[in-house]
Design a protein around this motif. Sequence first.
Motif, PDB file in Angstrom:
ATOM      1  N   GLU A 123       1.283 -42.161  -2.245  1.00 24.97           N
ATOM      2  CA  GLU A 123       1.360 -43.030  -3.481  1.00 24.97           C
ATOM      3  C   GLU A 123       0.794 -42.449  -4.671  1.00 24.97           C
ATOM      4  O   GLU A 123       0.706 -42.785  -5.745  1.00 24.97           O
ATOM      5  N   TYR A 170       5.587 -29.175  -1.921  1.00 26.69           N
ATOM      6  CA  TYR A 170       5.132 -30.341  -2.840  1.00 26.69           C
ATOM      7  C   TYR A 170       5.208 -30.063  -4.315  1.00 26.69           C
ATOM      8  O   TYR A 170       5.208 -31.026  -5.116  1.00 26.69           O
ATOM      9  N   CYS A 201       9.300 -31.030  -4.724  1.00 23.22           N
ATOM     10  CA  CYS A 201       9.847 -32.391  -4.234  1.00 23.22           C
ATOM     11  C   CYS A 201       9.763 -33.446  -5.387  1.00 23.22           C
ATOM     12  O   CYS A 201       8.865 -33.559  -6.137  1.00 23.22           O
ATOM     13  N   ILE A 202      10.998 -34.286  -5.443  1.00 21.83           N
ATOM     14  CA  ILE A 202      11.040 -35.143  -6.471  1.00 21.83           C
ATOM     15  C   ILE A 202      10.488 -36.814  -6.283  1.00 21.83           C
ATOM     16  O   ILE A 202      10.548 -37.436  -6.833  1.00 21.83           O
ATOM     17  N   GLY A 203      10.300 -36.750  -4.848  1.00 22.54           N
ATOM     18  CA  GLY A 203       9.954 -38.021  -4.348  1.00 22.54           C
ATOM     19  C   GLY A 203      10.881 -39.036  -4.175  1.00 22.54           C
ATOM     20  O   GLY A 203      10.771 -40.259  -4.731  1.00 22.54           O
ATOM     21  N   CYS A 204      12.254 -38.603  -3.715  1.00 26.15           N
ATOM     22  CA  CYS A 204      13.169 -39.487  -3.753  1.00 26.15           C
ATOM     23  C   CYS A 204      13.451 -40.295  -2.420  1.00 26.15           C
ATOM     24  O   CYS A 204      14.090 -41.051  -2.421  1.00 26.15           O
ATOM     25  N   LYS A 205      12.373 -39.766  -1.479  1.00 28.71           N
ATOM     26  CA  LYS A 205      12.252 -40.576  -0.197  1.00 28.71           C
ATOM     27  C   LYS A 205      13.657 -40.446   0.700  1.00 28.71           C
ATOM     28  O   LYS A 205      13.603 -41.043   1.875  1.00 28.71           O
ATOM     29  N   LEU A 228       5.497 -40.894   1.970  1.00 25.99           N
ATOM     30  CA  LEU A 228       5.307 -40.602   0.332  1.00 25.99           C
ATOM     31  C   LEU A 228       3.809 -40.843  -0.055  1.00 25.99           C
ATOM     32  O   LEU A 228       3.554 -42.034   0.373  1.00 25.99           O
ATOM     33  N   GLU A 286       0.343 -38.802  -5.330  1.00 26.18           N
ATOM     34  CA  GLU A 286       0.965 -37.469  -5.779  1.00 26.18           C
ATOM     35  C   GLU A 286       2.390 -37.665  -5.935  1.00 26.18           C
ATOM     36  O   GLU A 286       3.122 -36.799  -6.559  1.00 26.18           O
ATOM     37  N   LYS A 287       2.919 -38.851  -5.499  1.00 25.66           N
ATOM     38  CA  LYS A 287       4.508 -39.216  -5.551  1.00 25.66           C
ATOM     39  C   LYS A 287       5.325 -37.958  -5.128  1.00 25.66           C
ATOM     40  O   LYS A 287       6.256 -37.893  -5.406  1.00 25.66           O
ATOM     41  N   VAL A 288       4.595 -37.327  -4.006  1.00 25.98           N
ATOM     42  CA  VAL A 288       5.793 -36.546  -3.195  1.00 25.98           C
ATOM     43  C   VAL A 288       5.651 -36.814  -1.623  1.00 25.98           C
ATOM     44  O   VAL A 288       4.868 -37.577  -1.284  1.00 25.98           O
ATOM     45  N   MET A 289       6.663 -36.369  -0.951  1.00 27.20           N
ATOM     46  CA  MET A 289       6.984 -36.648   0.373  1.00 27.20           C
ATOM     47  C   MET A 289       5.755 -35.940   1.116  1.00 27.20           C
ATOM     48  O   MET A 289       5.852 -34.497   0.879  1.00 27.20           O
ATOM     49  N   LEU A 315      12.488 -42.326  -8.314  1.00 27.56           N
ATOM     50  CA  LEU A 315      11.720 -41.059  -7.996  1.00 27.56           C
ATOM     51  C   LEU A 315      10.297 -41.083  -8.110  1.00 27.56           C
ATOM     52  O   LEU A 315       9.915 -41.932  -9.263  1.00 27.56           O
ATOM     53  N   GLY A 316       9.692 -40.494  -7.244  1.00 21.22           N
ATOM     54  CA  GLY A 316       8.114 -40.330  -7.688  1.00 21.22           C
ATOM     55  C   GLY A 316       7.883 -39.228  -8.790  1.00 21.22           C
ATOM     56  O   GLY A 316       6.975 -39.456  -9.395  1.00 21.22           O
ATOM     57  N   ARG A 317       8.676 -38.393  -8.654  1.00 20.11           N
ATOM     58  CA  ARG A 317       8.453 -37.293  -9.818  1.00 20.11           C
ATOM     59  C   ARG A 317       9.908 -37.245 -10.636  1.00 20.11           C
ATOM     60  O   ARG A 317      10.525 -36.047 -10.609  1.00 20.11           O
TER      61      ARG A 317
END
Lengths: 240, 325
Positions: free
Chosen positions: A125, A103, A106-110, A123, A127-130, B66-68
């Motif tokens: 919502e 975590y 992770c950049i949360g690119c999905k 994802l 912490e915006k990480v997978m 991007l989420g982050r």
Amino acid sequence: MTQLALVIDLNVCVGCHACVTSCKEWNTSGWAGPMVDQNPYDGSPTGTFFNRVQTFEVGVFPNTETVHFPKSCLHCEEPPCVPVCPTGASHKRADNGVVLVDYDKCIGCKYCSWACPYGARELDEQEKVMKKCTLCIDRITDATLSDRDRQPACVLACPTSARLYGDVHDPDSEVSVAIRERGGYQLMPEWGTKPANHYLPRQKNRMYISPEELTRVDNPLRKEDLTTYTGEETLDDVAW
Amino acid sequence: MHPAFSVIFLTTLLGAGQGLFLAMFTGQLYALARFLPTQEDQFYAIGSLVALLLLVIGLGASFFHLGRPERAWRSAAMWRTSWLSREVIILPILMALVFAYSVAHLMHWTQPWFRIGESLGVDATLLVGLLGTIASFALFVSTAMIYASVKFLEEWHSTFTVANFTLLGLASGFMLAAAYSAYIGNPLVPFFGTWAVVLTLAAFVSRGAHLMRNARLKHKSSVQTAIGVRHTAVVQKAQGAMGGSFNTREFFHGRSPATVRFIRNTFLVLVFPIPILLIVAAYAIESTTLPILAFVVQYLGLIAERWYFFAEAKHPQNLYYQSIS
């Protein structure tokens, strides 16, 4: 090599969602940070879950059967979500085969969620990480826990023992025996992902009774006896 | 799939930027071969600066996906396995090359470093332009392979995806070059316009073939293989959540089939016939505004095209999310 996994017995799962709530309780309070709940008391509650129990109806009424279907990350032996990750956050542990997300990387690119045919990744919502099932990696690798407690939270919670946990690469483990002897199968085998988690099929215990079993056919001699009787004593008369 | 505007703008803007840069360099090569009148350095410099601007805006749009975003720098790590990682590496390289190409023209670094044969003097712009061309095509392939390499999205898992991204990007870039030439009143409008029409037609063939392939596509997975129950009638009754989840938000576009069809028809009209007719009309009446309109119309069409590209793809995970309760 060890490959830890769950084996889920659809034959005894009653769809009580105890695995869902215990999973959420354990993992939202753990080292990896909370799993978000949005609108928990409003009209459209939504949030991050590692494990969900779904329900399917098989057949057409009145010949239907309800299948409760717990679904979590299957910890594939060929995880398609891992090579697509651009940061290396998504990885498969070499020592026990558990697929995890770092975590902190992770950049949360999905992108990994696109590369999972099972929809096992969600994802978060907040912490915006997978996020995904870790097989309770913090429990199962904690050597201070007793053997009984060194299991995923969902396994400990299941009231019908529908969830078995163990090493599917050890041919003598409980899970391997269950897969081998009870027809354990993988989900969507057509993709070649080799899921480590297996499912045990629904089984009906049926008793087949032939008409011969209902009719008294005690004396095999009667069938084969070709003698023409003329009123004398027979073996039947003697036997009773 | 849910069409995310961040990715729609990322892919279309990068495509147009790469195409414009390639158009500039193609113009320079033609001029070098004396097929076209030689342009001032400023023409190539400003053109490639516009291309750089598109690349920068496209990169900016990608951050909204991007989420982050603050960790985006990490995404260059896994270039051995991930096409996304490869794109992340090639994009800044291309941006640097486009910028260098622009600077080389602005600073008139056009003294040949060495000669090949009698007439071809190789200068900084030519070398940087050549490297930029390689990087542009590498970026087309990387961007498209992000989608084409996901085998679960069978609508995308095709060579057509790579062909479409490349051809549509080139077409819009050359269209923009025609618009740029028309705007500054330069005689290269017919040259870039002709290439734009040729590339648009090629893209039409490729995109049309892709649509026809996907119309006949039979998906590998079914609800039967998803839960492993062999029965012709398997219906979902509950998905484990009432208010939706990431799985319902990310993988469903939530529009009616009629809307999706409308978007498809819209892009089929806006991307292909109208820009071609506008370019032809611009050539016929020597208009300096119609090429600009052609680019704008085609770019709007490309947004619809990319929207449809996402909406058309059906992810196998959707089999687990067919019914709320």
